[in-house]
Design a protein around this motif. Sequence first.
Motif, short mmCIF file in Angstrom:
data_model
loop_
_atom_site.label_atom_id
_atom_site.label_comp_id
_atom_site.label_asym_id
_atom_site.label_seq_id
_atom_site.Cartn_x
_atom_site.Cartn_y
_atom_site.Cartn_z
N ARG A 200 49.90 -3.41 -37.01
CA ARG A 200 50.66 -2.84 -35.89
C ARG A 200 50.51 -3.68 -34.63
N GLU A 201 49.27 -4.11 -34.34
CA GLU A 201 49.06 -4.89 -33.13
C GLU A 201 49.73 -6.27 -33.20
N ASP A 202 49.92 -6.79 -34.41
CA ASP A 202 50.62 -8.06 -34.57
C ASP A 202 52.09 -7.95 -34.19
N VAL A 203 52.64 -6.76 -34.32
CA VAL A 203 54.06 -6.54 -34.03
C VAL A 203 54.25 -6.08 -32.60
N GLU A 204 53.41 -5.16 -32.13
CA GLU A 204 53.64 -4.52 -30.84
C GLU A 204 52.91 -5.19 -29.67
N GLN A 205 51.75 -5.79 -29.95
CA GLN A 205 50.93 -6.32 -28.85
C GLN A 205 50.85 -7.84 -28.82
N ASN A 206 50.68 -8.44 -29.99
CA ASN A 206 50.48 -9.90 -30.04
C ASN A 206 51.40 -10.55 -31.07
N PRO A 207 52.71 -10.52 -30.84
CA PRO A 207 53.64 -11.10 -31.82
C PRO A 207 53.81 -12.61 -31.67
N ASP A 208 52.69 -13.30 -31.57
CA ASP A 208 52.76 -14.75 -31.37
C ASP A 208 53.42 -15.47 -32.54
N TRP A 209 53.43 -14.81 -33.71
CA TRP A 209 54.02 -15.43 -34.90
C TRP A 209 55.50 -15.73 -34.73
N ILE A 210 56.18 -15.04 -33.81
CA ILE A 210 57.62 -15.30 -33.67
C ILE A 210 57.88 -16.69 -33.07
N LEU A 211 56.85 -17.31 -32.49
CA LEU A 211 57.02 -18.66 -31.95
C LEU A 211 57.36 -19.66 -33.05
#
Length: 267
Positions: free
Chosen positions: A59-70
């Motif tokens: 959840r935190e990867d999507v809502e708080q720290n979505p750095d992967w979209i870079l």
Amino acid sequence: MLTFVGLGLFDEKDISLKGLDAILAADLIYLEFYTSRLMGTTLEKMEALYKKPIHVLLREDVEQNPDWILNARDKNIVFLTGGDTMTSTTHIDLRIRAADLGIETKLIHGSSIISAVYGLSGLQNYRFGKSVSIPFPYTSSRGNRVVTETPYDTISKNKENGLHTLVFLDIHAELGYMKVSDALCLLLEVENKRKEGVMTHQIAVGIARAGSDDVYVQADFADNYDHFELGGPLQILVIPGDLHFVEAEALVKLAGAPKSIQKDSEK
């Protein structure tokens, strides 16, 4: 490019051909299963069909720290969700973040529980009002058990306008998947406290495992909550408002509702 792909309702085979093509062309594939789940599959089955490794996000990867979209600045990235894409606010937020970063996005839709409810219940789509979610009770800072009353209020407002209410049931990391019978008990608990008559002589519709070969649809009066033991997840609840006579007939013939509701709908 960041492509959002809805996976559909139940298993890995529900994906559209467009969605599958996007996966096969992707450099990286990400998945979140906290807003919804495909109960008829596993990560291993998905990877076997899609022929690609899938990175599961918290959840935190999507809502708080979505750095992967870079990664989508110079790669083809696919983001997978259960049901249809963009039905959750957090997915819209991701798309906005991508736009702010200059990342192009694309949507590939999947079958949705919302349209599935219309078809399975026989209730007409334009007669639904605001939807709502029922969370599990929680313990307050004073140690008291708290049942959220917002769903009751939403149902009440929709009923004033003759509209049906689609009620999503909680998915909790520790408590598991809420059942229709549990949700009805919580609504009746609020009814007993407030005595406003919202759930009095109220028909309810429970649906379990939409999209599977084992789908189950049951309609009955809400206070007969023990009749709503529908088996395994995922489950969803509808509290109808005023019934058109065709809707009443559908609930009787397709969902086992008491025949008395047909007479009520003709008044």
